[in-house]
Design an enzyme around this catalytic site. Structure first.
Site, PDB file in Angstrom:
ATOM      1  N   ASP A  17       3.583  16.981  -2.486  1.00 39.66           N
ATOM      2  CA  ASP A  17       4.060  17.230  -1.138  1.00 39.66           C
ATOM      3  C   ASP A  17       4.843  15.972  -0.747  1.00 39.66           C
ATOM      4  OD1 ASP A  17       4.224  18.491   1.457  1.00 39.66           O
ATOM      5  OD2 ASP A  17       2.743  17.013   2.116  1.00 39.66           O
ATOM      6  N   ARG A  18       5.729  16.094   0.221  1.00 41.91           N
ATOM      7  CA  ARG A  18       6.531  14.929   0.588  1.00 41.91           C
ATOM      8  C   ARG A  18       5.912  14.159   1.751  1.00 41.91           C
ATOM      9  NH1 ARG A  18      12.347  15.530   3.189  1.00 41.91           N
ATOM     10  NH2 ARG A  18      11.145  14.992   5.026  1.00 41.91           N
ATOM     11  N   ASP A  19       5.997  14.707   2.954  1.00 41.91           N
ATOM     12  CA  ASP A  19       5.536  14.008   4.152  1.00 41.91           C
ATOM     13  C   ASP A  19       4.017  13.879   4.135  1.00 41.91           C
ATOM     14  OD1 ASP A  19       8.218  13.968   5.041  1.00 41.91           O
ATOM     15  OD2 ASP A  19       7.994  15.965   5.919  1.00 41.91           O
ATOM     16  N   ASN A  60       7.388  21.660   2.794  1.00 37.66           N
ATOM     17  CA  ASN A  60       7.767  22.498   3.923  1.00 37.66           C
ATOM     18  C   ASN A  60       8.680  21.669   4.818  1.00 37.66           C
ATOM     19  OD1 ASN A  60       6.108  24.587   3.050  1.00 37.66           O
ATOM     20  ND2 ASN A  60       4.493  24.191   4.544  1.00 37.66           N
ATOM     21  N   HIS A 100      12.062  27.778   6.157  1.00 37.53           N
ATOM     22  CA  HIS A 100      11.706  28.903   7.019  1.00 37.53           C
ATOM     23  C   HIS A 100      10.383  28.685   7.750  1.00 37.53           C
ATOM     24  CE1 HIS A 100      14.535  30.517   4.054  1.00 37.53           C
ATOM     25  NE2 HIS A 100      14.918  31.314   5.032  1.00 37.53           N
TER      26      HIS A 100
END
Length: 178
Positions: A17-19, A60, A100
């Site tokens: 995941d990034r954040d 996301n 989205h």
């Protein structure tokens, strides 16, 4: 899958995941000047690179659908992340993002159950199609239950990172390659 990859033997992939995992999560991070690496994150990417793993970001990015920033801004930030990693001898093989959201005010990004948006496994499943990945040997590191749900639904082991130094966390969990 790109033709050049179809003949490669499957390799394990580290899905990140990034954040909150790679960078500090200040809410809707999309500008390089607001980006701060999580301690140990660059070292983790480099360690998995050296061990022969694919490193893939699955993030996301509902800020796009909410109209806070554009897909171009997401791609520009990912390019800067890649440049910064390259300066320390590391790389991310692919970035996948889900713009989205069910409540997106931007109609083009509104979907009642976006297949790419975690907890749905769409980004991971797309990466499994695009790359020669050994699903059973792969690992996802996320900071939210939705990340782990996506991993579970894609048949990938998921580990919850609750902050701190990412390299030390993976070393403590005996998940850091030697």
């Amino acid at each position: 899958m790109p033709e050049s990859l179809s003949s490669h033997p499957p390799r394990p992939a580290l899905f990140l995941d990034r954040d909150g995992v790679l960078n500090e999560d200040h809410g809707y991070v999309y500008r390089w000047e607001d980006f701060r690496w999580i301690p140990g994150a660059r070292e983790v990417v480099a360690a998995f690179n050296r061990a022969g793993w694919l490193v893939i970001v699955v993030t996301n990015q509902s800020g796009v659908g909410r109209g806070f920033y554009s897909e171009d801004a997401v791609n520009a930030l990912h390019a800067r992340m890649a440049e910064d990693l390259a300066s320390s001898g590391a790389h991310i093989d692919a970035f996948y993002y889900a713009p989205h959201h069910p409540d997106a005010p931007v109609e083009a990004y509104r979907h009642p159950d976006p297949p790419l948006r975690k907890p749905n496994p769409g980004m991971i499943l797309q990466a499994l199609q695009d790359w020669p990945i050994d699903r059973d040997a792969s690992l996802l590191i996320g900071d939210k239950p939705s990340d782990l749900e996506a991993a579970l639904r894609a048949g990938i082991k998921g580990v919850l990172f609750e902050g701190g130094d990412l390299r030390q966390f993976l070393a403590d969990e005996a998940l850091l390659p030697q």
